[in-house]
Design a protein around this motif. Structure first.
Motif, PDB file in Angstrom:
ATOM      1  N   SER A  95      28.103   4.138   9.505  1.00  0.00           N
ATOM      2  CA  SER A  95      28.098   5.455  10.156  1.00  0.00           C
ATOM      3  C   SER A  95      29.426   5.740  10.858  1.00  0.00           C
ATOM      4  CB  SER A  95      26.927   5.567  11.151  1.00  0.00           C
ATOM      5  OG  SER A  95      26.995   4.531  12.102  1.00  0.00           O
ATOM      6  N   GLY A  96      30.225   4.704  11.101  1.00  0.00           N
ATOM      7  CA  GLY A  96      31.563   4.945  11.661  1.00  0.00           C
ATOM      8  C   GLY A  96      31.794   4.399  13.056  1.00  0.00           C
ATOM      9  N   LYS A  97      30.965   3.471  13.510  1.00  0.00           N
ATOM     10  CA  LYS A  97      31.071   2.954  14.888  1.00  0.00           C
ATOM     11  C   LYS A  97      32.390   2.210  15.115  1.00  0.00           C
ATOM     12  CE  LYS A  97      27.294   0.575  14.260  1.00  0.00           C
ATOM     13  NZ  LYS A  97      27.010   1.029  12.877  1.00  0.00           N
ATOM     14  N   THR A 143      40.996   3.063   8.826  1.00  0.00           N
ATOM     15  CA  THR A 143      39.608   2.642   9.082  1.00  0.00           C
ATOM     16  C   THR A 143      38.862   2.275   7.797  1.00  0.00           C
ATOM     17  OG1 THR A 143      38.809   4.918   9.009  1.00  0.00           O
ATOM     18  CG2 THR A 143      39.358   4.030  11.186  1.00  0.00           C
ATOM     19  N   SER A 144      39.350   2.781   6.657  1.00  0.00           N
ATOM     20  CA  SER A 144      38.645   2.465   5.409  1.00  0.00           C
ATOM     21  C   SER A 144      38.752   0.975   5.086  1.00  0.00           C
ATOM     22  CB  SER A 144      39.205   3.307   4.265  1.00  0.00           C
ATOM     23  OG  SER A 144      40.587   3.114   4.196  1.00  0.00           O
ATOM     24  N   ARG A 145      39.690   0.279   5.748  1.00  0.00           N
ATOM     25  CA  ARG A 145      39.852  -1.159   5.483  1.00  0.00           C
ATOM     26  C   ARG A 145      38.922  -2.011   6.339  1.00  0.00           C
ATOM     27  NH1 ARG A 145      46.370  -1.809   5.904  1.00  0.00           N
ATOM     28  NH2 ARG A 145      46.926  -0.060   4.571  1.00  0.00           N
ATOM     29  N   LEU A 146      38.230  -1.388   7.266  1.00  0.00           N
ATOM     30  CA  LEU A 146      37.378  -2.182   8.172  1.00  0.00           C
ATOM     31  C   LEU A 146      36.176  -2.740   7.430  1.00  0.00           C
ATOM     32  CD1 LEU A 146      37.358   0.273  11.221  1.00  0.00           C
ATOM     33  CD2 LEU A 146      38.444  -1.983  11.173  1.00  0.00           C
ATOM     34  N   GLY A 147      35.867  -4.003   7.701  1.00  0.00           N
ATOM     35  CA  GLY A 147      34.673  -4.596   7.098  1.00  0.00           C
ATOM     36  C   GLY A 147      33.454  -4.296   7.946  1.00  0.00           C
ATOM     37  N   GLY A 162      26.584  -4.177  14.792  1.00  0.00           N
ATOM     38  CA  GLY A 162      26.573  -3.984  13.336  1.00  0.00           C
ATOM     39  C   GLY A 162      25.254  -3.352  12.908  1.00  0.00           C
ATOM     40  N   GLY A 163      25.335  -2.397  11.982  1.00  0.00           N
ATOM     41  CA  GLY A 163      24.160  -1.561  11.709  1.00  0.00           C
ATOM     42  C   GLY A 163      23.342  -1.945  10.483  1.00  0.00           C
ATOM     43  N   GLN A 164      23.668  -3.092   9.845  1.00  0.00           N
ATOM     44  CA  GLN A 164      22.849  -3.456   8.677  1.00  0.00           C
ATOM     45  C   GLN A 164      21.421  -3.751   9.123  1.00  0.00           C
ATOM     46  OE1 GLN A 164      24.799  -6.449   6.203  1.00  0.00           O
ATOM     47  NE2 GLN A 164      26.776  -5.565   6.719  1.00  0.00           N
ATOM     48  N   HIS A 182      28.152  12.257  13.356  1.00  0.00           N
ATOM     49  CA  HIS A 182      29.503  11.869  12.953  1.00  0.00           C
ATOM     50  C   HIS A 182      29.808  12.224  11.486  1.00  0.00           C
ATOM     51  CE1 HIS A 182      33.193   9.800  13.656  1.00  0.00           C
ATOM     52  NE2 HIS A 182      32.953   8.834  12.795  1.00  0.00           N
ATOM     53  N   LYS A 183      31.101  12.170  11.173  1.00  0.00           N
ATOM     54  CA  LYS A 183      31.650  12.505   9.855  1.00  0.00           C
ATOM     55  C   LYS A 183      31.456  13.990   9.541  1.00  0.00           C
ATOM     56  CE  LYS A 183      30.951   7.854   7.949  1.00  0.00           C
ATOM     57  NZ  LYS A 183      30.679   7.052   6.771  1.00  0.00           N
ATOM     58  N   MET A 184      31.574  14.813  10.580  1.00  0.00           N
ATOM     59  CA  MET A 184      31.387  16.254  10.393  1.00  0.00           C
ATOM     60  C   MET A 184      32.428  16.841   9.441  1.00  0.00           C
ATOM     61  SD  MET A 184      28.696  17.286  11.895  1.00  0.00           S
ATOM     62  CE  MET A 184      28.895  19.043  11.711  1.00  0.00           C
ATOM     63  N   ASP A 185      33.555  16.157   9.259  1.00  0.00           N
ATOM     64  CA  ASP A 185      34.574  16.649   8.315  1.00  0.00           C
ATOM     65  C   ASP A 185      34.039  16.712   6.893  1.00  0.00           C
ATOM     66  OD1 ASP A 185      35.798  13.812   6.971  1.00  0.00           O
ATOM     67  OD2 ASP A 185      34.818  13.616   8.885  1.00  0.00           O
ATOM     68  N   LEU A 186      32.997  15.921   6.610  1.00  0.00           N
ATOM     69  CA  LEU A 186      32.459  15.913   5.246  1.00  0.00           C
ATOM     70  C   LEU A 186      31.579  17.124   4.953  1.00  0.00           C
ATOM     71  CD1 LEU A 186      31.525  12.126   4.892  1.00  0.00           C
ATOM     72  CD2 LEU A 186      33.541  13.303   4.014  1.00  0.00           C
ATOM     73  N   VAL A 187      31.197  17.835   6.002  1.00  0.00           N
ATOM     74  CA  VAL A 187      30.377  19.038   5.796  1.00  0.00           C
ATOM     75  C   VAL A 187      31.317  20.182   5.459  1.00  0.00           C
ATOM     76  CG1 VAL A 187      28.702  20.612   6.846  1.00  0.00           C
ATOM     77  CG2 VAL A 187      28.726  18.201   7.498  1.00  0.00           C
ATOM     78  N   ILE A 221      36.525  11.377  12.831  1.00  0.00           N
ATOM     79  CA  ILE A 221      37.747  10.642  13.195  1.00  0.00           C
ATOM     80  C   ILE A 221      38.990  11.412  12.777  1.00  0.00           C
ATOM     81  CG2 ILE A 221      36.710   8.324  13.193  1.00  0.00           C
ATOM     82  CD1 ILE A 221      37.952   7.935  10.361  1.00  0.00           C
ATOM     83  N   TYR A 222      38.804  12.480  11.994  1.00  0.00           N
ATOM     84  CA  TYR A 222      39.965  13.213  11.484  1.00  0.00           C
ATOM     85  C   TYR A 222      40.348  14.431  12.322  1.00  0.00           C
ATOM     86  CZ  TYR A 222      39.421  10.105   7.568  1.00  0.00           C
ATOM     87  OH  TYR A 222      39.323   8.973   6.806  1.00  0.00           O
ATOM     88  N   ASP A 223      39.688  14.622  13.458  1.00  0.00           N
ATOM     89  CA  ASP A 223      40.141  15.687  14.357  1.00  0.00           C
ATOM     90  C   ASP A 223      39.871  15.300  15.805  1.00  0.00           C
ATOM     91  OD1 ASP A 223      37.494  16.374  15.024  1.00  0.00           O
ATOM     92  OD2 ASP A 223      37.333  17.684  13.293  1.00  0.00           O
TER      93      ASP A 223
HETATM   94  P1  GTP Z   1      28.809  -1.454  10.396  1.00  0.00           P
HETATM   95  O1  GTP Z   1      29.881  -2.296  10.964  1.00  0.00           O
HETATM   96  O2  GTP Z   1      28.296  -1.981   9.084  1.00  0.00           O
HETATM   97  O3  GTP Z   1      27.690  -1.205  11.347  1.00  0.00           O
HETATM   98  O4  GTP Z   1      29.453  -0.008  10.053  1.00  0.00           O
HETATM   99  P2  GTP Z   1      30.215   0.982  11.046  1.00  0.00           P
HETATM  100  O5  GTP Z   1      29.260   1.939  11.640  1.00  0.00           O
HETATM  101  O6  GTP Z   1      31.043   0.191  12.030  1.00  0.00           O
HETATM  102  O7  GTP Z   1      31.128   1.790  10.045  1.00  0.00           O
HETATM  103  P3  GTP Z   1      32.736   1.742   9.888  1.00  0.00           P
HETATM  104  O8  GTP Z   1      33.390   2.119  11.162  1.00  0.00           O
HETATM  105  O9  GTP Z   1      33.107   0.432   9.311  1.00  0.00           O
HETATM  106  O10 GTP Z   1      32.991   2.956   8.879  1.00  0.00           O
HETATM  107  C1  GTP Z   1      32.533   2.994   7.569  1.00  0.00           C
HETATM  108  C2  GTP Z   1      33.381   3.962   6.764  1.00  0.00           C
HETATM  109  O11 GTP Z   1      33.246   5.284   7.261  1.00  0.00           O
HETATM  110  C3  GTP Z   1      34.880   3.643   6.777  1.00  0.00           C
HETATM  111  O12 GTP Z   1      35.343   3.692   5.448  1.00  0.00           O
HETATM  112  C4  GTP Z   1      35.509   4.771   7.575  1.00  0.00           C
HETATM  113  O13 GTP Z   1      36.815   5.117   7.137  1.00  0.00           O
HETATM  114  C5  GTP Z   1      34.509   5.902   7.331  1.00  0.00           C
HETATM  115  N1  GTP Z   1      34.497   6.872   8.449  1.00  0.00           N
HETATM  116  C6  GTP Z   1      34.373   6.608   9.763  1.00  0.00           C
HETATM  117  N2  GTP Z   1      34.390   7.744  10.485  1.00  0.00           N
HETATM  118  C7  GTP Z   1      34.540   8.757   9.601  1.00  0.00           C
HETATM  119  C8  GTP Z   1      34.632  10.190   9.741  1.00  0.00           C
HETATM  120  O14 GTP Z   1      34.598  10.777  10.808  1.00  0.00           O
HETATM  121  N3  GTP Z   1      34.760  10.910   8.574  1.00  0.00           N
HETATM  122  C9  GTP Z   1      34.804  10.314   7.347  1.00  0.00           C
HETATM  123  N4  GTP Z   1      34.947  11.107   6.288  1.00  0.00           N
HETATM  124  N5  GTP Z   1      34.726   8.978   7.180  1.00  0.00           N
HETATM  125  C10 GTP Z   1      34.599   8.208   8.291  1.00  0.00           C
END
Ligand code: GTP
Length: 316
Positions: free
Chosen positions: A13-15, A31-35, A59-61, A122-127, A158-160
């Motif tokens: 979800s983007g935490k 952030t796309s590189r985060l595990g 962690g959200g799994q 979150h991720k409102m940019d995708l809407v 995260i993009y604004d």
């Molecule tokens: P867990 O650690 O498994 O609980 O996941 P997490 O909630 O920490 O998610 P994480 O931050 O690893 O983000 C997962 C993916 O979402 C990454 O590829 C990010 O780049 C993407 N992401 C995070 N925030 C945003 C956002 O606001 N918009 C978009 N489009 N992608 C996002």
């Protein structure tokens, strides 16, 4: 003073992304590189001298969520100051997300009934279309899950700058003397003939307090400092400024700091003299930066910097 902040929500979800942008100065593009976060990642972030945020990135799994709600229940949900629950607006498992959210609220009710709750859609940019309507629909749905609670819900990306608005509000509730700071800032603004003075936390660049009254400052709550000022309010140029200026400044300065670090430079201060206003951004204390905005062309930036130097002791 330690405040426990729980960061929860479904996996992906983007935490961790938001944590790394706000607290570690990483750009959104990385952030796309985060595990995936394994179990709970705890961080202590010194925020404003004595205030330490004890940030629990959970962690959200599903396996981890199940364990938070059962065997780790007391450990996770006790002594919580703030719960931040993140919802991915594009989630394909919205019903399951809601179920976990309800279960977490139950855990919080049991162990930390006084914790503040912030929900980030979150991720409102995708809407792409109808962003406002989509957000409102989700907000209403979340409010229906817990009608007895007073919730703060923010649409973020995260993009604004929306991420900074949400986190500034969150942090604002954790600062015990935020109102006193605002009072001091109002006095300082008057001494500088400033339109507005804004105090930022040094590392995160989140807004801690501003000199403006709450009527001209929709993002943050309560300032006590402006008494007898109602008449002056209508003349104040701050009333006509962009309401997103605080979070946009946070975002811009963070991006600028990141650019400086890429060329091995260090960010210290900033001065701008434009045709209709002057801005000075400088260190106020070892944990804060102050931004002064002046619309009076006769006021020199050197005078503003001198005022900052003289006010430092008051804000330490
Ligand atoms: P867990 O650690 O498994 O609980 O996941 P997490 O909630 O920490 O998610 P994480 O931050 O690893 O983000 C997962 C993916 O979402 C990454 O590829 C990010 O780049 C993407 N992401 C995070 N925030 C945003 C956002 O606001 N918009 C978009 N489009 N992608 C996002």
């Amino acid at each position: 003073m330690k405040k426990k902040v729980l960061l929860m929500g479904a996996s992906g979800s983007g935490k961790t992304s938001m944590r790394s942008i706000i607290f570690s100065n990483n750009p959104a593009s990385l952030t796309s590189r985060l595990g995936a976060t394994i179990d709970v990642e705890q961080n202590h972030v010194r925020f404003l001298g004595d205030l330490i945020l004890n940030l629990w990135d959970c962690g959200g799994q599903d396996a981890f969520m199940d364990s938070y709600l059962t065997s780790q229940r007391a450990t996770i949900f006790q002594h919580v100051g703030v719960l931040i629950y993140v919802f991915d607006i594009e989630s394909r498992e919205a019903a399951k997300d809601l179920e976990y959210y309800r279960d977490c609220l139950e855990g919080l009710r049991q162990f930390s009934p006084n914790a503040a709750i912030f929900l980030l859609v979150h991720k409102m940019d995708l809407v792409r279309a109808g962003r406002e309507v989509t957000f409102e629909k989700k907000r209403d749905e979340l409010q229906e899950c817990s009608p007895e609670l007073s919730l703060s819900v923010f649409g973020t990306s995260i993009y604004d700058e929306s991420l900074y608005k949400a986190w500034s509000n969150i942090v604002h509730t954790l600062i015990p003397n935020a109102n006193i700071l605002s009072t001091h800032l109002s006095t300082f603004a008057q001494a500088c003939s400033a339109t507005e003075v804004i105090l930022f936390e040094r590392t995160t660049f989140l807004v801690i307090a501003t000199s403006s009254s709450s009527s001209s400052r929709p993002a943050l709550s309560s300032t006590n400092g402006r008494t007898n000022n109602d008449a002056r309010q209508s003349d104040n140029p701050a009333n006509t400024l962009d309401p997103t200026r605080y979070e946009r400044t946070s975002e811009l300065i963070k991006a600028f700091k990141h650019s400086c670090s890429r060329v091995r430079g260090e960010f210290h201060s900033l001065e701008m003299e434009l045709w209709d206003f002057t801005a000075v951004l400088d260190e106020m204390t070892k944990n804060t930066y102050v931004l002064i905005i002046v619309h009076d062309p006769s006021i020199e930036t050197a005078a503003l910097k001198l005022n900052i130097r003289m006010a430092r002791r008051k804000f330490e």
